[in-house]
Design a protein around this motif. Structure first.
Motif, PDB file in Angstrom:
ATOM      1  N   ARG A  14       0.868  -1.182   0.000  1.00 43.30           N
ATOM      2  CA  ARG A  14       0.000   0.000   0.000  1.00 43.30           C
ATOM      3  C   ARG A  14       0.905   1.232   0.000  1.00 43.30           C
ATOM      4  O   ARG A  14       1.590   1.524   0.991  1.00 43.30           O
ATOM      5  CB  ARG A  14      -0.925  -0.023   1.216  1.00 43.30           C
ATOM      6  CG  ARG A  14      -1.879  -1.226   1.228  1.00 43.30           C
ATOM      7  CD  ARG A  14      -2.665  -1.295   2.513  1.00 43.30           C
ATOM      8  NE  ARG A  14      -3.408  -0.061   2.715  1.00 43.30           N
ATOM      9  CZ  ARG A  14      -3.744   0.421   3.919  1.00 43.30           C
ATOM     10  NH1 ARG A  14      -3.377  -0.214   5.022  1.00 43.30           N
ATOM     11  NH2 ARG A  14      -4.423   1.545   4.022  1.00 43.30           N
ATOM     12  N   TRP A  15       0.905   1.933  -1.116  1.00 48.61           N
ATOM     13  CA  TRP A  15       1.870   3.021  -1.302  1.00 48.61           C
ATOM     14  C   TRP A  15       1.633   4.196  -0.356  1.00 48.61           C
ATOM     15  O   TRP A  15       2.543   5.028  -0.183  1.00 48.61           O
ATOM     16  CB  TRP A  15       1.823   3.509  -2.752  1.00 48.61           C
ATOM     17  CG  TRP A  15       2.138   2.426  -3.736  1.00 48.61           C
ATOM     18  CD1 TRP A  15       1.280   1.819  -4.601  1.00 48.61           C
ATOM     19  CD2 TRP A  15       3.409   1.797  -3.928  1.00 48.61           C
ATOM     20  NE1 TRP A  15       1.930   0.852  -5.327  1.00 48.61           N
ATOM     21  CE2 TRP A  15       3.243   0.817  -4.940  1.00 48.61           C
ATOM     22  CE3 TRP A  15       4.669   1.956  -3.348  1.00 48.61           C
ATOM     23  CZ2 TRP A  15       4.283   0.010  -5.386  1.00 48.61           C
ATOM     24  CZ3 TRP A  15       5.710   1.149  -3.786  1.00 48.61           C
ATOM     25  CH2 TRP A  15       5.520   0.198  -4.783  1.00 48.61           C
ATOM     26  N   ASN A  16       0.469   4.277   0.289  1.00 49.93           N
ATOM     27  CA  ASN A  16       0.237   5.384   1.223  1.00 49.93           C
ATOM     28  C   ASN A  16       0.765   5.084   2.613  1.00 49.93           C
ATOM     29  O   ASN A  16       0.559   5.862   3.539  1.00 49.93           O
ATOM     30  CB  ASN A  16      -1.255   5.742   1.288  1.00 49.93           C
ATOM     31  CG  ASN A  16      -2.136   4.534   1.557  1.00 49.93           C
ATOM     32  OD1 ASN A  16      -1.663   3.403   1.576  1.00 49.93           O
ATOM     33  ND2 ASN A  16      -3.414   4.784   1.784  1.00 49.93           N
ATOM     34  N   LEU A  17       1.494   3.963   2.774  1.00 50.14           N
ATOM     35  CA  LEU A  17       2.233   3.717   4.007  1.00 50.14           C
ATOM     36  C   LEU A  17       3.628   4.309   3.858  1.00 50.14           C
ATOM     37  O   LEU A  17       4.024   4.786   2.799  1.00 50.14           O
ATOM     38  CB  LEU A  17       2.319   2.215   4.286  1.00 50.14           C
ATOM     39  CG  LEU A  17       0.983   1.479   4.486  1.00 50.14           C
ATOM     40  CD1 LEU A  17       1.246   0.001   4.741  1.00 50.14           C
ATOM     41  CD2 LEU A  17       0.181   2.089   5.624  1.00 50.14           C
ATOM     42  N   ALA A  54       6.071  13.696  -4.686  1.00 49.37           N
ATOM     43  CA  ALA A  54       4.984  13.120  -5.484  1.00 49.37           C
ATOM     44  C   ALA A  54       3.961  12.450  -4.568  1.00 49.37           C
ATOM     45  O   ALA A  54       4.235  12.116  -3.414  1.00 49.37           O
ATOM     46  CB  ALA A  54       5.549  12.116  -6.476  1.00 49.37           C
ATOM     47  N   ALA A  55       2.763  12.248  -5.091  1.00 48.42           N
ATOM     48  CA  ALA A  55       1.713  11.568  -4.340  1.00 48.42           C
ATOM     49  C   ALA A  55       2.035  10.087  -4.228  1.00 48.42           C
ATOM     50  O   ALA A  55       2.677   9.506  -5.117  1.00 48.42           O
ATOM     51  CB  ALA A  55       0.375  11.761  -5.045  1.00 48.42           C
ATOM     52  N   ALA A  60       6.740   6.791  -5.325  1.00 42.97           N
ATOM     53  CA  ALA A  60       6.545   7.601  -4.128  1.00 42.97           C
ATOM     54  C   ALA A  60       5.716   6.850  -3.089  1.00 42.97           C
ATOM     55  O   ALA A  60       4.797   6.100  -3.425  1.00 42.97           O
ATOM     56  CB  ALA A  60       5.849   8.907  -4.493  1.00 42.97           C
ATOM     57  N   THR A  61       6.053   7.047  -1.820  1.00 42.08           N
ATOM     58  CA  THR A  61       5.258   6.533  -0.704  1.00 42.08           C
ATOM     59  C   THR A  61       4.791   7.736   0.108  1.00 42.08           C
ATOM     60  O   THR A  61       4.929   8.882  -0.331  1.00 42.08           O
ATOM     61  CB  THR A  61       6.088   5.586   0.182  1.00 42.08           C
ATOM     62  OG1 THR A  61       7.052   6.346   0.934  1.00 42.08           O
ATOM     63  CG2 THR A  61       6.809   4.547  -0.669  1.00 42.08           C
ATOM     64  N   SER A  62       4.295   7.502   1.321  1.00 43.17           N
ATOM     65  CA  SER A  62       3.889   8.630   2.158  1.00 43.17           C
ATOM     66  C   SER A  62       5.084   9.345   2.755  1.00 43.17           C
ATOM     67  O   SER A  62       4.952  10.445   3.290  1.00 43.17           O
ATOM     68  CB  SER A  62       2.974   8.150   3.284  1.00 43.17           C
ATOM     69  OG  SER A  62       3.682   7.312   4.183  1.00 43.17           O
ATOM     70  N   THR A  63       6.282   8.739   2.631  1.00 41.31           N
ATOM     71  CA  THR A  63       7.507   9.387   3.132  1.00 41.31           C
ATOM     72  C   THR A  63       8.518   9.441   1.988  1.00 41.31           C
ATOM     73  O   THR A  63       8.308  10.171   1.023  1.00 41.31           O
ATOM     74  CB  THR A  63       8.069   8.628   4.348  1.00 41.31           C
ATOM     75  OG1 THR A  63       8.277   7.239   4.000  1.00 41.31           O
ATOM     76  CG2 THR A  63       7.115   8.707   5.536  1.00 41.31           C
ATOM     77  N   GLU A  64       9.593   8.661   2.071  1.00 39.34           N
ATOM     78  CA  GLU A  64      10.598   8.665   1.006  1.00 39.34           C
ATOM     79  C   GLU A  64      10.109   7.902  -0.220  1.00 39.34           C
ATOM     80  O   GLU A  64       9.166   7.119  -0.163  1.00 39.34           O
ATOM     81  CB  GLU A  64      11.910   8.020   1.499  1.00 39.34           C
ATOM     82  CG  GLU A  64      12.630   8.801   2.581  1.00 39.34           C
ATOM     83  CD  GLU A  64      12.106   8.488   3.961  1.00 39.34           C
ATOM     84  OE1 GLU A  64      12.464   9.196   4.910  1.00 39.34           O
ATOM     85  OE2 GLU A  64      11.305   7.532   4.087  1.00 39.34           O
ATOM     86  N   ASN A  65      10.801   8.135  -1.323  1.00 39.97           N
ATOM     87  CA  ASN A  65      10.580   7.312  -2.503  1.00 39.97           C
ATOM     88  C   ASN A  65      11.274   5.966  -2.313  1.00 39.97           C
ATOM     89  O   ASN A  65      12.201   5.828  -1.500  1.00 39.97           O
ATOM     90  CB  ASN A  65      11.144   7.995  -3.759  1.00 39.97           C
ATOM     91  CG  ASN A  65      10.439   9.298  -4.064  1.00 39.97           C
ATOM     92  OD1 ASN A  65       9.269   9.493  -3.724  1.00 39.97           O
ATOM     93  ND2 ASN A  65      11.156  10.216  -4.717  1.00 39.97           N
TER      94      ASN A  65
END
Length: 482
Positions: free
Chosen positions: A201-204, A251-252, A267-272
């Motif tokens: 889940r990329w928003n982690l 990035a989102a 991109a994640t919610s922190t670093e790429n």
């Protein structure tokens, strides 16, 4: 004093321990191998090889008994009657610092949970799994780049250095050990799957995603846990490695920041993160350029609700993974000599003898007698390919599709049925067995789409088998593409 041991296990580590036991001047009364490594050692030394715990119990008298039972990388739960066979003690190797991380996949769970320290222990076996007194143990640091595979390798190397201490305790009859503080016990059962079923889940945060990928990277062994998954179109992609890139991205989450020859920067919610070595769920390598059109494209973000559904579905299906892997292992590429229509003209009545047997088998609701007769016709028209005396069809039932509804990118909706050829149409005994197999497939299908690959049985592609797509009785379609 020479002692007799019995070894249960299936890896090279079990072999190393068995060889060290022999070097110490002791003998091995028998082995119960859980893989080829221990079997080969036994054959080389003329040691009896047993196939089941029942066989071990039955052979105990002829073996002359044994003093110590060693369980090393063993997927069998040994009950009280088996443990009692050891005259002195039954001992288990565990790849975690008990009492925490009792159960299975301990190294993976430690990485998922973000532990900084891990450990190994040798303990006395009791009826309660991983709850016996500790005979030898140690702890060590988890490295930043450790995967489940590397952590397990380090566990075994460190445990090897403790094995002599365990043998010392056995020789001196000092196997009482230190009791565990069971109030601190955390148990991970066999059929529990990782959070979200392994889907990324990329928003982690990049750290959470990194831990997940490393925890599910279990090397070349059969992976009955899970692999990391990237949702993509109507299927998923498996990353071979993932690396966080320092510096917070703008990035989102899920946006592709860069396309490299061997990977994608996402991109994640922190670093790429840089994701490399991509492959499809069937193990086919896929280039980054084939995954996305270019920079700025977004990979899907699986919702928490869908991830939870996937985790629950995979956990429920876990008990049937061995059955499903056997179905895929038996499958062979098969041709159909001529088309089979779904109309009444293609159906044959099932005789009374066969109907009586099938009724006793409790035919699945998805399969009417009329439908079973249609499948009987189809199986009689299967043409085995050169070198085979069997044929396979893919079976898809309403129950299988319902369990996978909304999760079709991750869960299978079909499972191979393999039969001996030529198939004798109308044979009552064969129809009875067919009904039983169909009921089991209907009940046990819908495991993960990558199960054949995880279990090392990915030999026959889905496209190489005819398909039986079962719907409502009026809408049943035989030999169509899923």
């Amino acid at each position: 004093m020479t002692l007799a041991g019995c070894f249960v296990g299936g890896t090279a580590f079990a072999v190393r321990c068995a060889e060290r036991w022999l070097e110490r001047g002791h003998v091995i009364a028998a082995v119960l191998p859980r893989g080829p490594a221990l079997r080969e050692l036994a054959l080389a030394h003329g040691i009896p090889v047993l196939g089941t715990t029942e066989g071990l119990r039955e052979a105990i008298t002829s073996l002359g008994g044994f003093d110590v039972l060693f369980s090393i990388i063993n997927d069998l739960v040994l009950d009280a009657s088996v443990l009692a066979l050891a005259r002195r003690v039954a001992i288990n190797y565990h790849n975690a610092p008990l009492p925490r991380y009792a159960g299975v996949f301990a190294s993976s769970w430690a990485l998922i949970n973000g532990e900084h320290e891990h450990g190994v222990c040798w303990h006395v076996m009791t009826v309660r799994v991983d709850a016996g007194n500790i005979l030898a143990s140690t702890r060590f640091r988890i490295e930043r780049d450790d995967t489940a595979a590397s952590l397990n390798t380090r566990c075994q190397a460190i445990a090897s250095t403790l094995f002599d201490k365990v043998v010392d305790a056995v020789e001196s009859s000092s196997t009482i050990g230190e009791p565990q503080c069971l109030s601190e016990r955390i148990y991970y059962p066999l059929h529990r799957k990782p959070p979200g079923g392994g889907v990324i889940r990329w928003n982690l945060s990049a750290e959470e995603i990194d831990r997940q990928v490393r925890a599910l990277s279990r090397g070349s062994i059969v992976n009955s846990f899970e692999r990391p998954k990237i949702a993509w179109r109507d299927r998923f992609i498996v990353p071979g490695s993932l690396q966080a890139i320092e510096g917070r991205g703008r990035a989102a989450p899920g946006e592709v920041v860069k396309v490299e020859p061997d990977g994608l920067v996402v991109a994640t919610s922190t670093e790429n993160v840089l994701v490399r070595l991509l492959e499809l769920d069937d193990g086919t390598p896929v280039s980054p350029g084939a995954v996305v059109a270019g920079i700025g494209e977004h990979l899907p973000i699986v919702s928490a609700e869908q991830a939870g559904r996937l985790e629950r579905a995979l956990s429920l299906a876990a008990a049937d993974e061995n059955f499903c892997s056997e179905c895929w292992r038996d499958a062979v590429a098969t041709d159909l000599r001529q088309p089979v229509k779904s109309g009444a003209s293609e159906r044959r009545p099932v005789d009374a003898t066969a109907a009586a047997r099938i009724t006793k088998q409790e035919l699945s609701p998805a399969w009417s007698m009329d439908l079973l007769a249609s499948l009987d016709v189809m199986l009689a028209r299967l043409q085995p390919r050169t070198g085979h005396e069997a044929g396979s069809v893919l079976i898809s039932t309403p129950a299988m599709r319902m369990r996978a509804e909304g999760l079709e990118a991750f869960l299978d909706t079909a499972l191979p049925l393999t039969v001996s050829l030529p198939w004798r149409e109308g044979d009552p005994q064969r129809l009875s067995e067919l009904a039983r197999r169909l009921a089991r497939i209907d009940r046990s299908g819908s495991c993960g789409r990558d199960l054949p690959l995880r279990y090392k049985v990915a030999g026959t592609p889905r496209s190489a088998m005819p398909v039986v797509f079962i719907g409502e009785p009026a809408n049943t379609r035989v030999c169509e593409t899923l």
